[in-house]
Every structure is written in structure tokens, then in C-alpha cells.
Design a protein around this motif. Structure first.
Motif, PDB file in Angstrom:
ATOM      1  N   UNK A  23       0.843  -1.189   0.000  1.00 60.16           N
ATOM      2  CA  UNK A  23       0.000   0.000   0.000  1.00 60.16           C
ATOM      3  C   UNK A  23       0.884   1.246   0.000  1.00 60.16           C
ATOM      4  N   UNK A  24       0.253   2.391  -0.174  1.00 63.98           N
ATOM      5  CA  UNK A  24       1.020   3.637  -0.147  1.00 63.98           C
ATOM      6  C   UNK A  24       1.661   3.852   1.223  1.00 63.98           C
ATOM      7  N   UNK A  25       0.973   3.382   2.272  1.00 65.35           N
ATOM      8  CA  UNK A  25       1.519   3.529   3.625  1.00 65.35           C
ATOM      9  C   UNK A  25       2.757   2.641   3.811  1.00 65.35           C
ATOM     10  N   UNK A  26       2.756   1.509   3.118  1.00 66.86           N
ATOM     11  CA  UNK A  26       3.895   0.596   3.210  1.00 66.86           C
ATOM     12  C   UNK A  26       5.054   1.016   2.315  1.00 66.86           C
ATOM     13  N   UNK A  27       4.735   1.611   1.179  1.00 66.65           N
ATOM     14  CA  UNK A  27       5.772   2.034   0.237  1.00 66.65           C
ATOM     15  C   UNK A  27       5.306   3.260  -0.533  1.00 66.65           C
ATOM     16  N   UNK A  28       5.883   4.405  -0.218  1.00 70.73           N
ATOM     17  CA  UNK A  28       5.582   5.636  -0.943  1.00 70.73           C
ATOM     18  C   UNK A  28       6.513   5.692  -2.145  1.00 70.73           C
ATOM     19  N   UNK A  29       5.970   5.451  -3.344  1.00 74.20           N
ATOM     20  CA  UNK A  29       6.847   5.321  -4.516  1.00 74.20           C
ATOM     21  C   UNK A  29       7.391   6.642  -5.042  1.00 74.20           C
ATOM     22  N   UNK A  30       7.033   7.761  -4.432  1.00 72.87           N
ATOM     23  CA  UNK A  30       7.711   9.011  -4.791  1.00 72.87           C
ATOM     24  C   UNK A  30       8.950   9.228  -3.925  1.00 72.87           C
ATOM     25  N   UNK A  31       9.230   8.283  -3.034  1.00 72.80           N
ATOM     26  CA  UNK A  31      10.432   8.332  -2.203  1.00 72.80           C
ATOM     27  C   UNK A  31      11.479   7.416  -2.835  1.00 72.80           C
ATOM     28  N   UNK A  32      12.476   8.018  -3.466  1.00 70.91           N
ATOM     29  CA  UNK A  32      13.465   7.263  -4.235  1.00 70.91           C
ATOM     30  C   UNK A  32      14.154   6.207  -3.396  1.00 70.91           C
ATOM     31  N   UNK A  33      14.636   6.584  -2.236  1.00 71.50           N
ATOM     32  CA  UNK A  33      15.390   5.660  -1.392  1.00 71.50           C
ATOM     33  C   UNK A  33      14.545   4.461  -0.993  1.00 71.50           C
ATOM     34  N   UNK A  34      13.280   4.697  -0.643  1.00 69.99           N
ATOM     35  CA  UNK A  34      12.412   3.602  -0.220  1.00 69.99           C
ATOM     36  C   UNK A  34      12.114   2.637  -1.370  1.00 69.99           C
ATOM     37  N   UNK A  90      14.054   1.987  -4.049  1.00 70.08           N
ATOM     38  CA  UNK A  90      15.260   1.207  -4.319  1.00 70.08           C
ATOM     39  C   UNK A  90      15.457   0.150  -3.230  1.00 70.08           C
ATOM     40  N   UNK A  91      15.268   0.538  -1.980  1.00 68.44           N
ATOM     41  CA  UNK A  91      15.443  -0.378  -0.860  1.00 68.44           C
ATOM     42  C   UNK A  91      14.442  -1.528  -0.922  1.00 68.44           C
ATOM     43  N   UNK A  92      13.184  -1.211  -1.248  1.00 70.68           N
ATOM     44  CA  UNK A  92      12.145  -2.239  -1.309  1.00 70.68           C
ATOM     45  C   UNK A  92      12.470  -3.276  -2.376  1.00 70.68           C
ATOM     46  N   UNK A  93      12.848  -2.814  -3.568  1.00 71.40           N
ATOM     47  CA  UNK A  93      13.113  -3.749  -4.662  1.00 71.40           C
ATOM     48  C   UNK A  93      14.427  -4.492  -4.459  1.00 71.40           C
ATOM     49  N   UNK A  94      15.348  -3.874  -3.766  1.00 72.30           N
ATOM     50  CA  UNK A  94      16.617  -4.547  -3.463  1.00 72.30           C
ATOM     51  C   UNK A  94      16.399  -5.730  -2.529  1.00 72.30           C
ATOM     52  N   UNK A 120      11.723   6.626 -10.317  1.00 73.63           N
ATOM     53  CA  UNK A 120      12.252   5.883  -9.177  1.00 73.63           C
ATOM     54  C   UNK A 120      12.312   4.394  -9.502  1.00 73.63           C
ATOM     55  N   UNK A 121      11.267   3.899 -10.178  1.00 67.34           N
ATOM     56  CA  UNK A 121      11.258   2.494 -10.589  1.00 67.34           C
ATOM     57  C   UNK A 121      12.328   2.230 -11.651  1.00 67.34           C
ATOM     58  N   UNK A 122      12.529   3.192 -12.540  1.00 60.33           N
ATOM     59  CA  UNK A 122      13.584   3.068 -13.554  1.00 60.33           C
ATOM     60  C   UNK A 122      14.950   2.979 -12.870  1.00 60.33           C
ATOM     61  N   UNK A 123      15.149   3.799 -11.867  1.00 65.41           N
ATOM     62  CA  UNK A 123      16.425   3.825 -11.149  1.00 65.41           C
ATOM     63  C   UNK A 123      16.741   2.473 -10.507  1.00 65.41           C
ATOM     64  N   UNK A 124      15.690   1.772 -10.077  1.00 70.00           N
ATOM     65  CA  UNK A 124      15.870   0.493  -9.397  1.00 70.00           C
ATOM     66  C   UNK A 124      15.900  -0.690 -10.364  1.00 70.00           C
ATOM     67  N   UNK A 125      16.088  -0.442 -11.643  1.00 72.77           N
ATOM     68  CA  UNK A 125      15.994  -1.481 -12.680  1.00 72.77           C
ATOM     69  C   UNK A 125      16.917  -2.670 -12.429  1.00 72.77           C
ATOM     70  N   UNK A 126      18.022  -2.489 -11.792  1.00 72.55           N
ATOM     71  CA  UNK A 126      18.966  -3.597 -11.583  1.00 72.55           C
ATOM     72  C   UNK A 126      18.399  -4.689 -10.687  1.00 72.55           C
ATOM     73  N   UNK A 127      17.247  -4.414 -10.058  1.00 77.78           N
ATOM     74  CA  UNK A 127      16.667  -5.380  -9.120  1.00 77.78           C
ATOM     75  C   UNK A 127      15.444  -6.112  -9.676  1.00 77.78           C
ATOM     76  N   UNK A 128      15.119  -5.910 -10.955  1.00 78.05           N
ATOM     77  CA  UNK A 128      14.024  -6.655 -11.581  1.00 78.05           C
ATOM     78  C   UNK A 128      14.290  -6.753 -13.073  1.00 78.05           C
TER      79      UNK A 128
END
Length: 274
Positions: A12-23, A25-29, A64-72
Motif C-alpha cells: 500500500x502507499x503507507x507501506x511504500x511511498x513510490x515518490x520516495x526514491x530511497x524507499x 530502491x530499498x524495497x526492490x533490493x 524511481x522504478x527506472x532507477x531500481x531497474x537492476x533489481x528486476x
């Protein structure tokens, strides 16, 4: 619906705010996934006509999702017919018509930029949706659910101005999405719709038929608004003919759902536009 066949992570948005870059990347890592489906956005609703920073937040979440591409491996994005610029009629518009016009509204422009980036990628699938309907949509603003509720409350069905749409039932959209999850598509961008145009007045008549109600259909403004329909030949050429649910069947299923839910819905919500 997808959870019956796939292992899903749906924070959910409460679990993962996708406008937060660090979160992001961390979630997908720390959560290994094969495919990311980006279905979230702001804007594109009558409830959100004047939101600030629609473009900024939609694009920030996307990149942010593009930045985390190495994890999917793959990214599937829900775009919008608004990318074609809704200031003009969109009549069976084709993917080849993309970039003819640049939309000036924040929502349409943000989706336009996402498309432009996707077309330069080799791992993004960009699906342009036009009209989607089904359970759990916002019945205060979405025409089909709104009209079903009005009929069940014995209220007139109201239409600001008649217009032709290409609607796809949520169950059919899920079936289309499975095609992209299970196959590597040939192209990057696809229009996703039923390939059938239908106007709001005709939908209202189907709703009255299904609910067995004799109620007025009130159209506030004469004539037709800008059509909003798409050419789905690219989708059909690649995956074959898709068995879409007939509009009356889909509405019948949705009516049965709202008959059970109507006791939890406030009738006053539907009185303001009568």
C-alpha cells in the motif's frame, strides 16, 4: 485476480511511498521480483481536477522504478489514452498516432513522457488504457458504477454530455495483462480496450434493462463530446482475438455486486447532480 496464478507483492502507499526514491530502491533490493507492474498514479479523475504537482509526482514515481531497474527484469506500466491529447476527438486512435499532439494537461503530459521514455527501452511494456470499469472503482465519479447505484436507489441516471468510449471490463483487462506477463511482447506500447465503441446513453439503457427500472435518463448538454476510442489491432495481431465480456453481461455482474453493497452506500452522494 492475479494472485490466483502469481506470487504478488502489492504494498500500500503507507507501506511504500513510490515518490520516495530511497524507499523504492530499498524495497526492490530486498524483495526479489521478476516483473514490476506500475499501476499507481494521481490525476485523471474528476475528484482530482486541480491537484498540484501531478506531473512531478507521477514522473518521480516512474523514474524511481527506472532507477531500481537492476533489481528486476521487466516493467509493465499502465498508461492512458490521454497521452494522445484529449483536446481533440480520439476516434479509433492508433499507436502510430502517438506524438502527433502533445497533451497540455498535467495527467496526460506525465503519461506522454512515460511513453516517450518507454519507446527507447527494451524492458518496458506501456499499456494505454481508455475506459476501465468494474468492482471497487469510485462509484461517486465513475459513470457505470455511478449509474448502477442511481438505478438501484430509483434515481434518474444523469449524463453531462453523451460521448463514445471504449470500455474494457476489469476481468478482461486482467486477462490481457496475463498475456504480457506470460510472453515477451514484440512492441513496447499497446492500446488496451475492447475495440468496441459505445456511448453513455446506450450504457444507461443497458443498466435500466438489467435492473428492470423505468427511470429517466437526463442529458444536460446536447450533442456529443470528444470521442475517446482506440484501435486495438496491434494487440489482436500479436495475441489473436481476445474473448471480451459483452457489455450487458459485465453490467449484470456489476449490478449483482452493488445489490449486495448498496446497504453500505450513502444515497446522498448521488443527489447533488439531479
Amino acid at each position: 485476480l492475479l494472485s490466483k496464478e502469481y506470487e504478488l507483492l502489492a504494498p500500500s502507499r503507507q507501506e511504500l511511498d513510490i515518490v520516495d526514491t530511497e524507499k523504492v530502491v530499498c524495497f526492490l533490493k530486498h524483495n526479489k521480483v521478476d516483473t514490476v507492474m506500475h499501476l499507481a498514479n494521481i490525476g485523471g479523475s474528476r475528484k482530482q481536477p486541480n491537484l498540484q504537482e501531478v506531473t512531478h509526482n507521477n514522473l518521480l514515481a516512474y523514474f524511481n522504478l527506472i532507477k531500481a531497474k537492476s533489481y528486476y527484469n521487466r516493467l509493465i506500466v499502465f498508461g492512458s489514452g490521454a497521452e494522445y491529447d484529449k483536446r481533440r476527438p480520439l476516434i479509433s486512435i492508433s499507436e502510430s498516432d502517438f506524438d502527433e499532439n502533445i497533451p497540455i494537461d498535467q495527467y496526460g503530459f506525465s503519461k506522454f513522457v512515460m511513453s516517450k521514455y518507454a519507446l527507447q527501452s527494451d524492458y518496458i511494456t506501456h499499456l494505454r488504457l481508455f475506459g476501465v470499469f468494474g468492482k471497487y472503482e469510485d462509484y461517486e465519479t465513475r459513470f457505470i458504477s455511478n449509474s448502477i447505484c442511481k438505478a438501484l436507489f430509483d434515481l434518474p441516471i444523469t449524463i453531462k454530455q453523451n460521448v463514445f468510449f471504449d470500455y474494457i471490463y476489469i476481468k478482461d483487462l486482467v486477462d490481457v495483462l496475463k498475456l504480457f506477463l506470460n510472453n515477451k511482447p514484440t512492441n513496447i506500447d499497446y492500446n488496451v480496450g475492447s475495440g468496441q465503441r459505445i456511448d453513455l446513453f446506450s450504457i444507461a439503457k443497458i443498466i435500466l434493462k438489467v435492473t428492470k427500472k423505468d427511470l429517466p435518463i437526463i442529458i444536460a448538454k446536447d450533442g456529443l463530446n470528444n470521442e475517446y476510442t482506440c484501435d486495438t489491432s496491434r494487440l489482436r495481431t500479436e495475441f489473436g482475438e481476445i474473448g471480451y465480456t459483452e457489455m450487458e453481461t459485465a453490467i449484470s455482474e456489476l449490478v449483482e455486486y452493488y445489490k449486495k453493497e448498496i446497504v453500505n452506500i450513502d444515497k446522498q452522494v448521488f443527489l447533488t447532480d439531479i
